[in-house]
Write an enzyme that holds these catalytic residues in place. Structure first.
Site, mmCIF file in Angstrom:
data_model
loop_
_atom_site.group_PDB
_atom_site.id
_atom_site.type_symbol
_atom_site.label_atom_id
_atom_site.label_comp_id
_atom_site.label_asym_id
_atom_site.label_seq_id
_atom_site.Cartn_x
_atom_site.Cartn_y
_atom_site.Cartn_z
ATOM 1 N N GLU A 1 0.829 -1.208 0.000
ATOM 2 C CA GLU A 1 0.000 0.000 0.000
ATOM 3 C C GLU A 1 0.863 1.258 0.000
ATOM 4 O OE1 GLU A 1 -2.938 -0.318 -0.835
ATOM 5 O OE2 GLU A 1 -3.079 -2.475 -0.442
ATOM 6 N N HIS B 1 1.756 2.120 -3.533
ATOM 7 C CA HIS B 1 0.689 2.914 -4.153
ATOM 8 C C HIS B 1 0.785 4.368 -3.685
ATOM 9 C CE1 HIS B 1 -1.633 -0.087 -6.239
ATOM 10 N NE2 HIS B 1 -1.947 -0.776 -5.156
ATOM 11 N N HIS C 1 3.307 6.379 -5.446
ATOM 12 C CA HIS C 1 2.821 6.715 -6.793
ATOM 13 C C HIS C 1 1.991 8.001 -6.735
ATOM 14 C CE1 HIS C 1 1.162 4.746 -10.762
ATOM 15 N NE2 HIS C 1 1.931 5.774 -11.003
#
Length: 676
Positions: free
Chosen positions: A468, A471, A474
């Site tokens: 996670e 992510h 990102h």
């Protein structure tokens, strides 16, 4: 006017959670919807001829107040919901669906978009602008702009119905998760369970003023029970309870919701000129066609199945020798896999957990992000939280410039859905000379601290946190002009690359030594345990691969053909699982009714993405391993070509710019131990 419709007078423009009341949402949504319409009408009524700036860019920046309110509301609806928020969601979803249709089905607006699109070759656009123009035009066409009026009306009805059905699906799964408890009063039924799991279960019972121990379907409670409890009868009971979520004869049964959802998706795709919903979805994915997805999944199945069958046979023999179990069942595999892993590698999750205190793992992932991307994380207390357990951080670069605001929410609660996810409260974008930085959140369901121990993570929870956080990186490192192309706004079979590549550092000695410290002694994790973690990384990987492939094939089964004839959900599901099923079927269980990824999340026709992204991440991490797992040059290339670029270019273009070539499936097969 609601506080949600005003500029937030807060540090870094963060959401003022404590000042938002449930009754604020509907009026705020209504006002923001009207503002969005006004912004769209201003574009339509502009007397100047259509240009990229006055049409395409203006659309990309429209509706930002509404997006902000939606982000806040729907993130809380997942992480901190209640009956009132559920009712608001049911009321708001059709309004948002109607607005989306009003925009994409507006002929005057499409006329302006098409006018700019038709002259794209004469315009001096940069790469990001070109992508935004292409995406804007395709979004209109893919959402019915070319349809006749009567067909547009049908599309509106389908979208409105789907928005409510998907919400109802998710609410039913959460209700079923919350409804089940395994209440134990005899301590003999706890034999085999780790001390931490027993203590957490006692804590749950005490909260409810009950004697004994309570286990639930929340993962930090369910997983230890199914993995360690010696009582096979109770393992069976809780496993069946997990497998029949939203598949029982009660008000929360999702069977009819699923049949309606898949039929409406098919009807919508046909209306837009596509063979199936999967054809519609995959047009905007790296995989492009259902045939490519099915070929990819079946190719992996062909390579993984022999290994899976061999692993299962080894497990059967082991269980038979150990306890005389002649037939392995669904509730046995985690239990005997753990026992076999302990025997083969002398490695037990309970042996590892003392080295994975949540706070130290967090510090470790921050240190890794600093070594790779020069990020600094400072915990702050001066911004609002939606729950007291949420932790908040300022993220800065080496010049102390703000990169992002980061929220971390780690423990299960009644109002939080199961699983783990990353989301954002505010996107990154550049407008009017101002660089707006993102507000990113990760939400997990980890083992809680107890009266005597801090939160100690299983190794699986460690990899989940890293996933996670990948992510989150990102989102945090996004550096694009337009919010609609920022961060994780990428093809959905590319979105898992930044998350899955982060998991690799959990297996590297240089990384583990940064954070794997014994919570009592401070001792760094011994080298022998690191060796065992690496040696066991591909343990039972064949069976795990088949499980994931089964989910991908089920997804394609629902969406890559006409689902209209399906009237028996269980029989249909069994046919989809036929090639990947290793264990006996459980009559009262079904996967689809709680398969939130494809019926309530964004993964319909996209569940294969996890395996697809594993190919990318294995290939990408092989590059790090060649040069050094903290190699600055490789990290810079990954940041510049993948993490910062969002959806500004085609993912394969970005990947090849980073790696110098297309990815090879061999790296994944080697890592999984499926080929030598």
């Amino acid at each position: 006017m609601s506080i949600l419709n005003q500029k937030f007078n807060t540090a870094h423009d963060t959401a003022p959670f404590s000042q938002i009341k449930n009754e604020d949402y509907i009026p705020a949504f209504d006002i923001a919807i009207e503002k969005t319409k006004a912004e769209i009408y201003a574009i339509i009524n502009n007397s100047d001829k259509p240009t990229f700036e006055n049409t395409i860019a203006a659309m990309a920046y429209s509706g930002m107040e509404l997006d902000r309110i939606s982000n806040i509301f729907f993130n809380l609806h997942s992480a901190e919901t209640n009956d009132e928020l559920d009712k608001i969601a049911q009321e708001v979803a059709p309004k948002l669906s109607k607005l989306a249709n009003d925009i994409t089905l507006n002929p005057q607006l499409f006329e302006r978009v098409k006018a700019v699109y038709d002259q794209k070759d004469q315009l001096s656009l940069n790469g990001e602008q070109h992508t935004l123009l292409q995406k804007s035009y395709r979004d209109f066409v893919r959402n019915g702009a070319l349809l006749a009026e009567e067909k547009k009306e049908i599309l509106r009805q389908i979208d409105a119905e789907l928005s409510v059905l998907k919400l109802k699906f998710g609410e039913n799964v959460l209700a079923e998760t919350n409804a089940y408890q395994l209440h134990i009063t005899d301590d003999q039924d706890l034999v085999g369970l780790p001390e931490g799991a027993i203590e957490a279960a006692r804590g749950l019972a005490e909260i409810q003023d009950k004697t004994g121990w309570i286990f639930t379907l929340d993962y930090p409670s369910y997983i230890p029970f199914i993995t360690y409890a010696d009582n096979r009868t109770l393992r069976r009971e809780i496993a069946i309870a997990a497998g029949r979520k939203a598949f029982q004869d009660n008000e929360y049964n999702n069977t009819e919701n699923i049949l309606k959802i898949v039929r409406l998706r098919f009807q919508r795709a046909q209306l837009l000129g596509y063979d199936t919903h999967a054809h519609f979805v995959l047009e905007e994915r790296m995989a492009k066609q259902p045939a490519n997805v099915e070929a990819f999944l079946n190719d992996l199945l062909h390579k993984a199945k022999p290994a899976a069958e061999q692993e299962l046979q080894e497990l059967r023999t082991f269980a038979n020798n150990m306890h005389g179990i002649a037939q392995l069942e669904k509730w046995d595999t985690a239990y005997y896999s753990e026992k076999l892993k302990q025997e083969k590698f002398n490695l037990d999750d309970e042996l590892l957990k003392p080295y994975f205190q949540l706070e130290k793992v967090m510090d470790g992932v921050f240190t890794i992000a600093h070594k790779l991307y020069n990020l600094h994380f400072h915990e702050i207390q001066h911004i609002d939280k939606y729950h007291e357990e949420v932790r908040t951080f300022e993220v800065t670069d080496h010049n102390q410039h703000l990169v992002a605001i980061f929220y971390a929410d780690f423990f299960p609660r009644k109002g939080k859905r199961n699983g783990a996810w990353m989301t954002s409260f505010k996107p990154q974008y550049f407008k009017d000379g101002q660089h707006e930085r993102p507000h990113i959140s990760i939400v997990c369901n980890f083992t809680r601290p107890t009266a005597t121990k801090p939160s100690l993570l299983t190794f699986n929870e460690v990899t989940t946190l890293f996933h996670e956080f990948g992510h989150a990186l990102h989102g945090m490192l996004a550096d694009t002009t337009y919010p609609t192309l920022s961060g994780t706004s990428v093809f959905w079979d590319f979105v898992e690359l930044p998350s899955q590549i982060m998991e690799n550092w959990c297996y590297e000695k240089e990384a583990l030594e940064l954070f794997a410290k014994h919570y009592q002694t401070g001792e760094t994790i011994p080298m022998e345990l690191i060796d065992k973690i690496k040696a066991s990384a591909s343990f039972m990987e064949g069976m795990a691969t088949l499980r994931q492939l089964g989910f991908g094939l089920l997804d394609m089964g629902w969406h890559a053909q006409d689902p209209t004839p399906v009237d028996n959900l269980k029989a249909f599901e069994s046919s989809c699982f036929a090639s990947t099923q290793l264990l006996p079927d459980v009559t009262e269980n079904a996967m689809s009714p709680s398969f939130s990824h494809i019926f309530n999340g964004g993964y319909s026709s996209g569940y294969y993405s996890y395996k697809w992204a594993e190919v990318l991440d294995a290939d990408a991490f092989a590059y790090f391993q060649e040069k050094g797992v903290f190699n600055e040059t490789v990290a810079d290339k990954f940041k510049e070509n993948i993490l910062s670029k969002g959806g500004t270019e085609h993912p394969m273009t970005l990947y090849k710019r980073f790696r110098g070539k297309e990815p090879s499936v061999d790296a994944l097969l080697k890592r999984a131990g499926l080929i030598k």
